[in-house]
Design a protein around this motif. Structure first.
Motif, mmCIF file in Angstrom:
data_model
loop_
_atom_site.group_PDB
_atom_site.id
_atom_site.type_symbol
_atom_site.label_atom_id
_atom_site.label_comp_id
_atom_site.label_asym_id
_atom_site.label_seq_id
_atom_site.Cartn_x
_atom_site.Cartn_y
_atom_site.Cartn_z
ATOM 1 N N ASN A 260 -7.592 -0.987 9.080
ATOM 2 C CA ASN A 260 -6.726 -1.950 8.169
ATOM 3 C C ASN A 260 -7.053 -1.629 6.895
ATOM 4 N N ALA A 261 -8.423 -1.776 6.424
ATOM 5 C CA ALA A 261 -8.974 -1.533 5.159
ATOM 6 C C ALA A 261 -8.710 -0.238 4.700
ATOM 7 N N LEU A 262 -8.797 0.914 5.150
ATOM 8 C CA LEU A 262 -7.971 2.311 4.878
ATOM 9 C C LEU A 262 -6.681 2.270 4.635
ATOM 10 N N ALA A 263 -5.898 1.548 5.213
ATOM 11 C CA ALA A 263 -4.510 1.425 4.958
ATOM 12 C C ALA A 263 -4.296 0.918 3.663
ATOM 13 N N VAL A 264 -4.992 -0.039 3.647
ATOM 14 C CA VAL A 264 -4.692 -0.772 2.211
ATOM 15 C C VAL A 264 -5.336 0.332 1.022
ATOM 16 N N ALA B 240 1.884 -1.336 5.472
ATOM 17 C CA ALA B 240 0.740 -2.070 5.287
ATOM 18 C C ALA B 240 0.901 -3.102 4.372
ATOM 19 N N HIS C 145 -0.938 -6.938 4.538
ATOM 20 C CA HIS C 145 -2.337 -7.076 4.319
ATOM 21 C C HIS C 145 -2.565 -7.445 2.867
ATOM 22 N N VAL D 295 4.899 3.112 8.750
ATOM 23 C CA VAL D 295 3.896 2.536 9.738
ATOM 24 C C VAL D 295 2.677 2.891 9.011
ATOM 25 N N SER D 296 1.894 1.648 8.639
ATOM 26 C CA SER D 296 0.786 1.809 8.365
ATOM 27 C C SER D 296 -0.239 0.477 8.550
ATOM 28 N N GLY D 297 -1.499 0.475 8.757
ATOM 29 C CA GLY D 297 -2.236 -0.825 8.570
ATOM 30 C C GLY D 297 -1.776 -1.591 10.108
ATOM 31 N N THR D 298 -1.441 -0.799 11.268
ATOM 32 C CA THR D 298 -1.224 -1.648 12.379
ATOM 33 C C THR D 298 -1.665 -0.903 13.485
ATOM 34 N N TYR E 35 -4.652 -3.209 -8.704
ATOM 35 C CA TYR E 35 -4.109 -2.746 -7.462
ATOM 36 C C TYR E 35 -2.951 -1.999 -7.845
ATOM 37 N N ALA F 148 -10.672 -2.963 11.923
ATOM 38 C CA ALA F 148 -10.614 -3.511 10.764
ATOM 39 C C ALA F 148 -10.732 -2.355 9.574
ATOM 40 N N PRO G 45 0.795 -1.131 0.212
ATOM 41 C CA PRO G 45 -0.232 0.000 -0.036
ATOM 42 C C PRO G 45 0.844 1.415 0.064
ATOM 43 N N ALA G 46 2.092 1.140 0.721
ATOM 44 C CA ALA G 46 2.876 2.578 0.719
ATOM 45 C C ALA G 46 3.409 2.819 -0.520
ATOM 46 N N GLY H 117 -3.430 3.899 1.116
ATOM 47 C CA GLY H 117 -1.979 3.813 1.058
ATOM 48 C C GLY H 117 -1.379 4.442 -0.273
ATOM 49 N N THR I 176 -14.485 -2.132 3.059
ATOM 50 C CA THR I 176 -14.201 -1.528 4.526
ATOM 51 C C THR I 176 -15.561 -1.763 5.230
ATOM 52 N N GLY J 19 -6.501 -6.692 5.234
ATOM 53 C CA GLY J 19 -7.147 -5.608 4.893
ATOM 54 C C GLY J 19 -7.701 -5.490 3.534
ATOM 55 N N ILE J 20 -9.062 -6.034 3.042
ATOM 56 C CA ILE J 20 -9.098 -6.402 1.780
ATOM 57 C C ILE J 20 -9.764 -4.858 1.143
ATOM 58 N N VAL K 113 4.822 -3.265 13.974
ATOM 59 C CA VAL K 113 4.884 -3.651 12.591
ATOM 60 C C VAL K 113 5.322 -2.470 11.626
#
Ligand code: NAP
Ligand code: NAP
Ligand code: NAP
Ligand code: NAP
Lengths: 292, 292, 292, 292
Positions: C185-189, B264, B267, C254-257, D278, C182, B229-230, C192, D171, D166-167, B260
């Motif tokens: 995490n989904a927003l991180a994906v 991201a 995921h 650092v994301s999704g954690t 993606y 959740a 994602p990053a 990102g 969301t 994180g699908i 972590v």
């Protein structure tokens, strides 16, 4: 130790008899408390079995008793086998195929346990539990792989719940069982395309086992029991039932997961909470002379 | 290999210089790609360091280079030390105390890795990774425990994210790192009352490491990168920054958890997905003659 | 309530002053116990801030006090804003941009809490907590999205640890916070690739909060405290420090954690264990006339 | 839509017929693809059933068809019931008790789904999914609680696996299902002492459902399938079998956990990986005019 289950169990069971007819299960630790009953249920439902352990008499005696469960059942006891030695497991698997014809299901159940705080848990003691539980499980799958591949078989690791949180006095078993869970998931991914399923079963506190009878101090038992939401100890039969489900056709799409059978216990009943002496005992033991 | 960080890093860093003044960090694998930069940051911020490894020249050379980072920095390279031998680690810890005066922080970073499907991963190869990563980490904490206890120190295990799902070709590392996470949590519970914190850091895909440069096939790199994602690889500096946070006073209430640092990535970017050849390669390799 | 932090905090902080210079943080619940101190730290380190709440006087007063922390700091209190109404949040975000120029960081902290067993927790009460905590967090990100996108900003959800296990009397908050994790995490994906990071911070038991002072019965406090491995309550400052790390450049990968800041408490200190009356109280309350 | 299962299913099933004789199952979403087949299996194995939904004709027709599965089976269709209204569920439960005599098992299956990136997912759309899936599940248990308590019943929430990682584009469902898992665990803890068990079942990608047939673009189907370790889609029957296990006596010690039935799919098959686009699609959609 006599059998825990008897042919009567078939009457009350929700499973049809014969669902494992013609199948063979290979069980390390199959003479032990929990894994024996997993095996008994499989035998009652039609499977033949090989149980693996170090002590030859204990293993043989258990096999003989279990063979009484079902007319025509073949159960062999393969003693003198240490799961830390992959070659000794290969020999056990070969003997199983020779005498029982095949291997369809593998239960990786052999394990060691004892309580120790970190300061008194030597590097060697830690290694010993990792070697039996984690490396031993790996070796078991290695030895059975040719048969699993041929028969599109199924693997069940006997794990635990204690690494879901951070239980004291059990760093060794926590690390070993966490490793087993990861191994099972990785194998589910790798071996799925070969038609092999891989799962874990995680027993809670099971009555009649060393874990409860020997390791849980008597004066903590009542409190520990009250903290299990189901308000009862687990029975070996509960684990046997979960095992039957996972190996049965009903679970043919179940892989890469853990069947937790613990009366919701891990959510409430961690070691520290049960233990009237947290943190005092850990402080005292942590101040001792370090043990390597 | 020269230093990755330089005194200039202090200018852009969000951390004040000197926050680790008078402290000593003990790092297994400290001459390796990631752990070296963790150590460099600690040194720049005031710490002295001991880096531990098997290869004496490599370890010594790295130590000498790293000592250039800060005037007055003391960095010792302790070679000929295998984390599989607790005694050799005890000697390393004793030398560290003798030469640097104390140990406050421990980084368990030494690890081995290679790709293999289950069928070609021998029992010995599996054991070797478990021994270095998991038993080696345990031994490292054992050897430093007297100092950690005395100084109310802090432990950081270098873990990974690959066991959060079930990555193929990495059963060995998955099991090892899952074991490490559980060990860290159990130690957080046991050693917390002694004033010791225990945590993990889980790097994602870090540019410039063996893991990315050697293990990830070149033709999968672009796809793998796009799935993070990053939209960039991690830098060793990212892991260094996480390390500084965990060891700093800012994290004095952080224990029993994993930092972590992966953009991201876990995921979205599992091995199977990146791998254009899932499941074909696993089927082909799974059909080979089994390797024990 | 006066400020918890003071300019003196900058002296002992591991972070350099000015690291958030020119940045603006938007904080729902920013007049509350924990989120206020997160905001105070951001302000001390250079940020301007908008704090959002329903009660206009409380919000305004807090903003005025917080503006004293740093010469030149701009802090606006946006009252009469209910996170359950996305439009009211949009207005708050617009006012923030108008008065402070931009939004770089968003803290979703507004939440409600109270203790109730399932039988006495009405559908409406459950809905109310889900609406504030989960829907309110979603609405907050919605309202700030244009700014986050423009400034490649960063989101921090204030979560908790109570859903890691199964805490009694908190079904509503458990469900809400699990949903938030959740969502993060989904927003991180999803975000990102737009340059936006999304994370959670999970405080343990923080001294001086409603959660500890009002909800934890006094006679359980000593036992509860002893079960936290760190042997102390968390401080709002601990959460502030984790917040600074996550928003700082040090955490740009650092994301999704989730940053857990709990002294390892969740591993040992679940609600049932603390609660001398499990399962008695639940049985008694469960037998009452059901409440819808 | 005709029945998926038929009396023939009983012959190949591993479960004995009649294991649910005299029991009644209450199923929201019971006319939908998956939950209908869960119910069909329960009926074939002896249970009577009430299926709940909004559309009265669809619900009634399904009930009539399902009643054909077993001579003497009673199946009622309770239409005009929206799970977002606890009162309408109370009426449904009361009618069930009146017509079928009791409720032993509850399946919370009603759910909504659609794909949307965050930028195009309005606050209202997010709320709508949370309300049906999470609040609706809570309301369902509320309405059935008096019967569950009386009969020491068992609850099954239909969850999913998509929040384990994180699908993207989900969301809303991720947050809802994560909330459901936490709710189930908390209820397992709270209601265990009353003799009630609470669990989740998490289906993977199930053939013939909206999720796969409508939501998964045709050109991604082959790749998606190859990434499932089991190398096949799940069948509704797989979920039915897991449901039978959980409700049966074989699982009387199973509570506070999730039965994952996904062919190990979640370990390998996340949405981003399947999705050839993606991160491009997310970048494009993220740059659109924000939708509230
Ligand atoms: N007890 C509980 O409540 C509980 C809870 C969670 C998980 N578990 C797990 O459930 C499983 C069974 O536990 P249990 O209490 O029933 O065990 P048990 O009665 O102690 O039996 C252990 C068995 O493992 C065999 N074994 C041990 N080391 C071996 C080795 N190196 N090579 C070959 N076999 C070996 C032993 O036979 P030999 O001595 O003859 O070799 C014995 O038959 C274990 O995996 C345990 O971790 C138990
Ligand atoms: N690379 C990635 O992207 C990535 C991702 C996630 C996690 N990690 C983890 O990050 C850590 C560092 O990775 P890296 O790629 O930077 O490693 P690396 O460059 O390969 O360095 C490994 C270091 O460990 C030492 N070591 C290995 N075996 C040892 C033993 N038996 N005894 C003592 N020292 C030993 C090596 O020194 P000697 O050979 O001289 O002994 C070397 O300095 C590892 O724990 C790795 O698992 C890496
Ligand atoms: N306390 C703990 O130990 C603990 C542990 C774990 C997690 N947490 C989490 O930490 C966060 C802060 O907790 P706290 O104890 O510091 O909270 P607190 O003091 O009770 O403050 C809550 C804040 O949220 C605002 N708020 C509540 N409902 C709102 C609504 N509908 N719209 C707008 N604003 C609303 C309140 O302001 P108005 O009333 O003026 O609207 C108040 O400023 C929460 O997310 C909590 O769940 C706390
Ligand atoms: N499809 C998959 O592959 C998959 C994967 C993982 C999990 N799941 C889960 O499995 C469950 C069933 O999925 P499915 O694909 O079989 O669903 P489906 O065919 O779309 O059926 C959904 C059912 O829920 C009912 N429903 C929807 N909203 C309702 C409301 N507000 N009040 C009352 N009833 C309502 C619908 O009936 P009315 O329209 O008549 O109300 C319909 O019968 C869901 O919980 C889903 O999230 C599915």
């Amino acid at each position: 130790m006599p059998n825990t289950l008897s042919p009567d169990w078939l009457k009350k069971s929700v499973f049809k008899p014969d669902i494992f007819k013609g199948k063979v299960v290979f069980v390390t630790g199959g003479a032990g408390t929990i894994c024996r009953v997993q095996t008994e249920a499989m035998i009652l439902l039609g499977a033949d079995a090989a149980i693996i352990g170090r002590r030859p008499e204990v293993t043989q005696k258990a096999a003989d008793e279990m063979a009484q469960l079902r007319p025509g059942a073949k159960v062999i006891g393969v003693g003198n086998t240490d799961v830390r030695e992959v070659k000794s497991l290969v020999a056990a698997a070969e003997r199983t195929v020779k005498e029982l014809g095949r291997i369809d299901f593998v239960i990786c159940g052999a394990a060691g346990n004892f309580l120790s705080d970190f300061n008194h848990l030597s590097s060697n003691a830690f290694k010993s539990v990792i070697s039996i539980d984690l490396l031993g499980s790996y070796n078991t799958v290695k030895a059975c792989f040719p048969e699993l591949r041929k028969n599109k078989g199924s693997i069940l690791f006997v794990s635990a719940t204690l690494h879901y949180y951070g239980i004291p006095f059990q760093t060794h078993v926590s690390a070993a069982k966490a490793g087993i869970d990861a191994l099972s998931n990785a194998l589910a991914v790798e071996l799925g395309p070969l038609g092999i399923r891989s799962n874990c079963i995680a027993p809670g506190a099971i009555a009649g086992t060393e874990g409860i009878d020997r390791l849980l101090p008597a004066d903590m038992r009542e409190k520990a029991l009250s903290l299990i939401p189901a308000q009862r100890w687990g029975q070996t039969e509960d684990i046997a039932n979960g095992t039957v489900y996972v190996f049965s056709e009903a679970a043919s799409y179940v892989s890469g997961t853990t069947i937790v059978v613990d009366g919701a216990g891990w959510h409430t009943s961690n070691g520290a909470a049960n233990n009237a002496v947290y943190p005092q005992m850990l402080i005292a033991q942590g101040n001792d002379t370090p043990k390597l």
